[in-house]
Design a protein around this motif. Structure first.
Motif, short mmCIF file in Angstrom:
data_model
loop_
_atom_site.label_atom_id
_atom_site.label_comp_id
_atom_site.label_asym_id
_atom_site.label_seq_id
_atom_site.Cartn_x
_atom_site.Cartn_y
_atom_site.Cartn_z
N GLN A 46 0.83 -1.21 0.00
CA GLN A 46 0.00 0.00 0.00
C GLN A 46 0.86 1.25 0.00
O GLN A 46 0.57 2.21 -0.72
CB GLN A 46 -0.92 0.01 1.21
CG GLN A 46 -2.05 -0.99 1.13
CD GLN A 46 -2.93 -0.92 2.37
OE1 GLN A 46 -2.49 -0.50 3.43
NE2 GLN A 46 -4.17 -1.33 2.21
N SER A 47 1.92 1.27 0.78
CA SER A 47 2.80 2.43 0.82
C SER A 47 3.53 2.62 -0.50
O SER A 47 3.75 3.76 -0.95
CB SER A 47 3.81 2.28 1.95
OG SER A 47 3.16 2.22 3.19
N PHE A 49 2.40 1.68 -3.50
CA PHE A 49 1.42 2.19 -4.47
C PHE A 49 1.13 3.67 -4.22
O PHE A 49 0.99 4.45 -5.17
CB PHE A 49 0.13 1.38 -4.42
CG PHE A 49 0.26 0.01 -5.02
CD1 PHE A 49 0.97 -0.21 -6.18
CD2 PHE A 49 -0.33 -1.07 -4.41
CE1 PHE A 49 1.10 -1.47 -6.73
CE2 PHE A 49 -0.21 -2.34 -4.94
CZ PHE A 49 0.50 -2.54 -6.11
N LEU A 50 1.03 4.07 -2.97
CA LEU A 50 0.81 5.48 -2.65
C LEU A 50 2.00 6.32 -3.12
O LEU A 50 1.81 7.41 -3.68
CB LEU A 50 0.58 5.67 -1.16
CG LEU A 50 0.44 7.11 -0.69
CD1 LEU A 50 -0.80 7.76 -1.31
CD2 LEU A 50 0.38 7.19 0.82
N PHE A 52 4.07 5.65 -5.55
CA PHE A 52 4.04 5.71 -7.01
C PHE A 52 2.96 6.67 -7.49
O PHE A 52 3.16 7.44 -8.44
CB PHE A 52 3.82 4.31 -7.59
CG PHE A 52 3.97 4.25 -9.07
CD1 PHE A 52 5.21 4.38 -9.66
CD2 PHE A 52 2.87 4.07 -9.89
CE1 PHE A 52 5.36 4.34 -11.04
CE2 PHE A 52 3.00 4.02 -11.25
CZ PHE A 52 4.25 4.16 -11.83
N PHE A 53 1.80 6.66 -6.83
CA PHE A 53 0.71 7.59 -7.13
C PHE A 53 1.18 9.04 -6.95
O PHE A 53 0.94 9.90 -7.81
CB PHE A 53 -0.48 7.29 -6.23
CG PHE A 53 -1.62 8.26 -6.34
CD1 PHE A 53 -2.53 8.15 -7.37
CD2 PHE A 53 -1.78 9.26 -5.40
CE1 PHE A 53 -3.58 9.04 -7.47
CE2 PHE A 53 -2.83 10.15 -5.49
CZ PHE A 53 -3.74 10.04 -6.53
N LEU A 54 1.86 9.33 -5.84
CA LEU A 54 2.37 10.68 -5.60
C LEU A 54 3.40 11.07 -6.65
O LEU A 54 3.43 12.22 -7.10
CB LEU A 54 2.99 10.76 -4.20
CG LEU A 54 2.04 10.66 -3.02
CD1 LEU A 54 2.83 10.63 -1.72
CD2 LEU A 54 1.05 11.81 -3.02
N VAL A 56 3.63 9.99 -9.80
CA VAL A 56 3.00 10.22 -11.10
C VAL A 56 2.25 11.54 -11.12
O VAL A 56 2.41 12.36 -12.04
CB VAL A 56 2.06 9.04 -11.46
CG1 VAL A 56 1.17 9.38 -12.63
CG2 VAL A 56 2.87 7.79 -11.73
N PHE A 57 1.43 11.80 -10.09
CA PHE A 57 0.67 13.05 -10.09
C PHE A 57 1.55 14.26 -9.83
O PHE A 57 1.28 15.35 -10.34
CB PHE A 57 -0.48 12.98 -9.09
CG PHE A 57 -1.69 12.30 -9.66
CD1 PHE A 57 -2.62 13.02 -10.40
CD2 PHE A 57 -1.89 10.95 -9.49
CE1 PHE A 57 -3.72 12.40 -10.96
CE2 PHE A 57 -2.99 10.32 -10.04
CZ PHE A 57 -3.90 11.04 -10.78
N LEU A 90 3.86 16.87 -4.06
CA LEU A 90 3.55 15.48 -4.40
C LEU A 90 4.77 14.72 -4.90
O LEU A 90 4.96 13.54 -4.58
CB LEU A 90 2.46 15.42 -5.47
CG LEU A 90 1.07 15.91 -5.06
CD1 LEU A 90 0.14 15.89 -6.26
CD2 LEU A 90 0.52 15.06 -3.95
N GLY A 94 7.01 11.22 -3.10
CA GLY A 94 6.78 10.09 -3.99
C GLY A 94 8.07 9.56 -4.58
O GLY A 94 8.30 8.35 -4.64
N THR A 98 9.63 5.87 -3.62
CA THR A 98 9.75 4.98 -4.78
C THR A 98 11.20 4.58 -4.99
O THR A 98 11.50 3.43 -5.33
CB THR A 98 9.19 5.66 -6.04
OG1 THR A 98 7.85 6.08 -5.78
CG2 THR A 98 9.20 4.72 -7.22
#
Length: 119
Positions: A46-47, A49-50, A52-54, A56-57, A90, A94, A98
């Motif tokens: 979960q961490s 994925f979070l 990676f989400f941060l 990318v955005f 962000l 991230g 990552t």
């Protein structure tokens, strides 16, 4: 007054030779329990994925800020600075998390998944 704890304690051995003895139980001999523990490293998906989400955005917002501030997109410069601030907020955490996950996956010395906080 408090009650006595129900845990039975035993004293530690004074010399190293008796500390390395093998314990005998009804199931059979067990090696010294101090060295029987193996660390199982769990991957905090979960961490990751979070993170990676941060990443990318954050990258997306920094690209939008660049286009707004250079005039390739219509908009005010205040919108560009807003996207720039949000993109930095962000992107930085991230990228950091990552990078740790990538180096831990590659097995580089000094990096492990335990350095990533689990959710």
């Amino acid at each position: 007054m408090g009650t006595r704890p129900s845990v039975r304690y035993s004293s530690l051995p004074q010399d190293e030779d008796s500390a390395l003895r093998i314990y005998r139980t009804s199931d059979g001999p067990i090696e010294d329990l101090r060295y029987a523990y193996t660390l199982k490293e769990e991957i905090p998906w979960q961490s990751i994925f979070l993170a990676f989400f941060l990443l990318v955005f954050g990258t997306l917002f920094l690209i939008l800020a660049h286009f707004l501030l250079t005039g390739h997109m219509k908009g005010e410069s205040s919108q560009g600075f807003g996207f720039l601030v949000l993109g930095c907020l962000l992107f930085l955490p991230g990228f950091y998390e990552t990078r740790i996950a990538y180096y831990a996956w590659r097995g580089m010395k000094g990096y492990s998944f335990s350095r990533i906080p689990a959710m």
